[in-house]
Scaffold this active site. Structure first.
Site, short mmCIF file in Angstrom:
data_model
loop_
_atom_site.label_atom_id
_atom_site.label_comp_id
_atom_site.label_asym_id
_atom_site.label_seq_id
_atom_site.Cartn_x
_atom_site.Cartn_y
_atom_site.Cartn_z
N LYS A 80 4.75 -3.05 27.66
CA LYS A 80 4.88 -2.01 26.54
C LYS A 80 5.02 -0.50 27.30
O LYS A 80 4.55 -0.40 28.47
CB LYS A 80 3.47 -1.82 25.77
CG LYS A 80 3.43 -0.94 24.68
CD LYS A 80 2.08 -0.90 23.98
CE LYS A 80 1.94 0.08 22.64
NZ LYS A 80 0.79 -0.15 21.99
N SER A 163 0.87 -0.31 17.21
CA SER A 163 1.99 0.09 18.05
C SER A 163 2.73 -0.55 18.80
O SER A 163 3.87 -0.34 19.25
CB SER A 163 1.63 1.49 18.52
OG SER A 163 0.47 1.18 19.53
N SER A 187 -3.70 -2.09 17.51
CA SER A 187 -2.31 -2.18 17.94
C SER A 187 -1.87 -3.39 18.72
O SER A 187 -0.61 -3.52 18.93
CB SER A 187 -1.97 -0.87 18.59
OG SER A 187 -1.93 0.31 17.70
#
Length: 497
Positions: A80, A163, A187
Site C-alpha cells: 500500500k 482506504s 481499512s
C-alpha cells in the site's frame, strides 16, 4: 509448471513451488508484472519499477540456490502506498507527496524483505488513508494520465472499499499473491469484505508503524491481505515483532508463528454474536451470508453465544473526533518547507503555507484537518476530544465484558455490499456510516479480520468479521482457516480475469 497458473497459487503454494525450484522468482515476478500491466484499467497500482523488482527476484533465486531461502523467498508482494519504500515513489495517494522517494524502507517492508518477499509495486489508496471507498486518491494509477478511482474487479462500476482499495483489488484480481494494507477504522477489513479476500488487522502495536505515513497514530495498524487465512498467517508472522528503537507505540511482544495452530479443532469455541451488529440498517443479503457462515461454525462444533456491545453506535462519533484530531496534528508537517509539494506563487511564508496546503490536500483530507483542529481548539477540547477518549475507554471495556462469555466475536464487516462508484456523491457521512461495525475494534485496539462468507446483491462478495481479544491473532486465524476448509468462497474469483 506453466507460468499461466502462477496467479492461481496462494502464498503458501507459491512459496513451495519457488523453494523446490519448479519456478524461479524471476519468472514469478515477470508474470505478476505482466498481469499488473494487463489489468491496469482497475487502477490498483500507482507505481511499478520493473528493474528493482527483477533485481530483488534474482537475489531471491540466488538465496534459494544457496539453500538460505526465507519463508517467503521469491514471493511477489505489493505494498500500500502508505508505506515508504526505497526504489518506489511513496505518496500516500496525495498530491502533497507527489514524486517523493524515501531513502529508507518502512519496518514492515524490511521484515517482509528479510523473509524473502520481492516488492512488486505500490498500490493505490485513499489520500493519507482517509476514506471508505478509494475514491479519494489524488495520484494517477499506472496507465492513467490523471487520478482515477480504484474499481472493484467483481463489478468495475462499484467501489472496492477503502482506504486499502488498491491492495484488495490486487489480490482479488490475481495481480499479486498478497499485499500489505493499513487499518485505522476498518481499512483492511472493509475492502477485504467488498472484494472477497481475507485480511487481518493485528492488535495495535503488534506491527511497527515506523515508515508508515501517519494518519491517526493511536489507531493506524499494518496488516496483510491475501486470499486465505493460511496465507495471512505466513505474512503476519513475518510482519510482527517489537521495534522499540524506531516506534514508541510498538509492543514488546516477541514475533509469533501464526501458522502453528491453524489446523487446531474449534470444537467448543464460543463465538459471541453482538445484538447491535444485527439490528436495523443491516442489508438482508449481507445478513443471510453472515448467518450461513455462522451455521457452518456450528457444524464445526463452535457454540454461538449472544452478547452485547452497547456502545457500538457511539463508535462513529468517537472515531470521527479522535481520528481527525490526530490527523490534524500529524499532517501539520506538510507545509511546503522541507519536503513535498510547495506552491509556486506566494508573497510571504504564511501565504506559502496557506497556498501549499490548499493545493496539496484533497477535499476529504481538508475536511478532517478542519474537524480535528476544531475539536482540539481552546474551549472545545474538553467538550469533544476529552469526552471521546472517555467513551473510547468504555467501548474497550464493553469488549472485555463480552470476552468473559466468549472466545471471539463474529458479525458483518459492513452493513451492505460494495456500492456504485459515485453513489455517495458529496455525502461523506454515508461513507462514515459504512464503518459502523469495524470502528469499535479499532478504537479498542483489538485484532480483527474479514473472511469471505458468501455473496449478496448482484453477486458481490460479503465478508464475515471476526474479532479477538488482545494478542489472540492465532485464534482468529485458526477459526478463519477452519471455515475456509469447509467453504470455497475464498477460492472464487471475478470473471474475465
Amino acid at each position: 509448471m506453466t507460468s499461466t497458473a502462477l496467479h492461481d497459487l496462494g502464498v503458501a503454494q507459491l512459496a513451495t513451488e519457488l523453494r523446490e525450484r519448479r519456478v524461479s522468482a524471476v519468472e514469478a515476478a515477470q508474470h505478476f508484472l505482466a498481469r499488473a500491466k494487463a489489468h491496469q484499467n482497475l487502477g490498483a497500482f500507482v507505481a511499478l519499477n520493473e528493474g528493482a523488482t527483477l533485481a530483488q527476484a534474482q537475489a531471491a533465486d540466488a538465496r534459494i540456490a544457496a539453500g538460505t531461502a526465507g519463508t517467503l523467498e521469491g514471493v511477489p508482494i505489493a505494498h500500500k502506498d502508505i508505506f515508504v519504500t526505497k526504489g518506489f515513489p511513496s505518496t500516500a495517494g496525495s498530491k502533497m507527496l507527489a514524486g517523493y522517494q524515501s531513502p529508507f524502507d518502512a519496518t514492515v517492508v524490511t521484515r517482509l524483505a528479510d523473509a524473502g518477499a520481492v516488492t512488486l509495486g505500490k498500490l493505490n489508496c485513499d489520500e493519507f488513508a482517509m476514506g471508505s471507498a478509494n475514491e479519494n486518491s489524488a495520484v494517477a494509477p499506472v496507465g492513467f494520465d490523471s487520478p482515477a478511482p480504484v474499481r472493484n474487479p467483481w463489478d468495475s462500476h462499484r467501489i472496492p472499499g477503502g482506504s486499502s482499495g488498491g491492495s484488495a483489488v490486487a489480490v482479488a484480481a490475481r495481480l499479486a499473491p498478497a499485499v500489505t494494507g493499513t487499518d485505522t477504522g476498518g481499512s483492511i477489513r472493509q475492502p477485504a469484505s467488498f472484494c472477497g479476500i481475507t485480511g487481518i488487522k493485528p492488535t495495535y502495536g503488534r506491527a511497527s508503524r515506523y515508515g508508515m505515513i501517519a494518519f491517526a497514530s493511536s489507531l493506524d495498524q499494518a496488516g496483510p491481505m491475501a486470499r486465505s487465512a493460511e496465507d495471512c498467517a505466513l505474512l503476519l508472522s513475518a510482519m510482527c515483532g517489537p521495534d522499540p528503537d524506531r516506534d514508541s507505540t510498538s509492543l514488546d511482544v516477541p514475533a509469533e508463528n501464526f501458522s502453528a495452530k491453524l489446523n487446531d479443532s474449534i470444537e467448543g469455541l464460543r463465538i459471541g454474536i453482538p445484538a447491535e451488529f444485527f439490528g436495523e440498517g443491516l442489508a438482508p443479503d449481507v445478513r443471510a451470508a453472515v448467518d450461513a457462515a455462522l451455521k457452518e461454525y456450528e457444524k464445526l462444533g463452535a457454540q454461538l453465544v449472544p452478547i452485547s456491545l452497547p456502545r457500538t453506535e457511539l463508535s462513529i462519533p468517537v472515531y470521527y473526533i479522535i481520528a481527525p484530531a490526530e490527523a490534524s496534528s500529524n499532517l501539520s508537517r506538510f507545509d511546503g518547507v522541507k519536503f513535498g509539494h510547495r506552491a509556486k506563487n506566494y508573497t510571504d511564508l504564511v501565504d506559502m503555507y496557506k497556498k501549499t496546503r490548499a493545493e496539496g490536500f484533497g477535499d476529504e483530507v481538508k475536511r478532517r484537518i478542519m474537524i480535528g483542529t476544531y475539536v482540539l481548539s481552546h474551549g472545545y477540547y474538553d467538550a469533544y476530544y476529552l469526552q471521546a477518549q472517555k467513551i473510547r475507554r468504555m467501548i474497550a471495556d464493553d469488549f472485555q465484558n463480552a470476552f468473559k462469555h466468549c472466545d471471539l466475536i463474529a458479525g458483518p464487516v459492513a452493513p451492505t455490499v460494495a456500492w456504485k462508484l459515485g453513489e455517495h456523491g458529496n455525502d461523506p457521512l454515508a461513507d462514515y456510516l459504512a464503518d459502523i461495525f469495524t470502528l469499535p475494534a479499532s478504537l479498542a485496539g483489538l485484532p480483527g479480520m474479514s473472511v469471505p462468507a458468501g455473496f449478496g446483491e448482484s453477486g458481490m462478495p460479503v465478508g464475515l468479521q471476526l474479532i479477538g481479544n488482545y494478542f489472540h491473532e492465532a485464534r482468529l486465524l485458526n477459526a478463519a482457516h477452519r471455515l475456509q476448509q469447509a467453504t470455497d468462497f475464498h477460492l472464487r474469483q471475478p470473471g474475465g480475469l
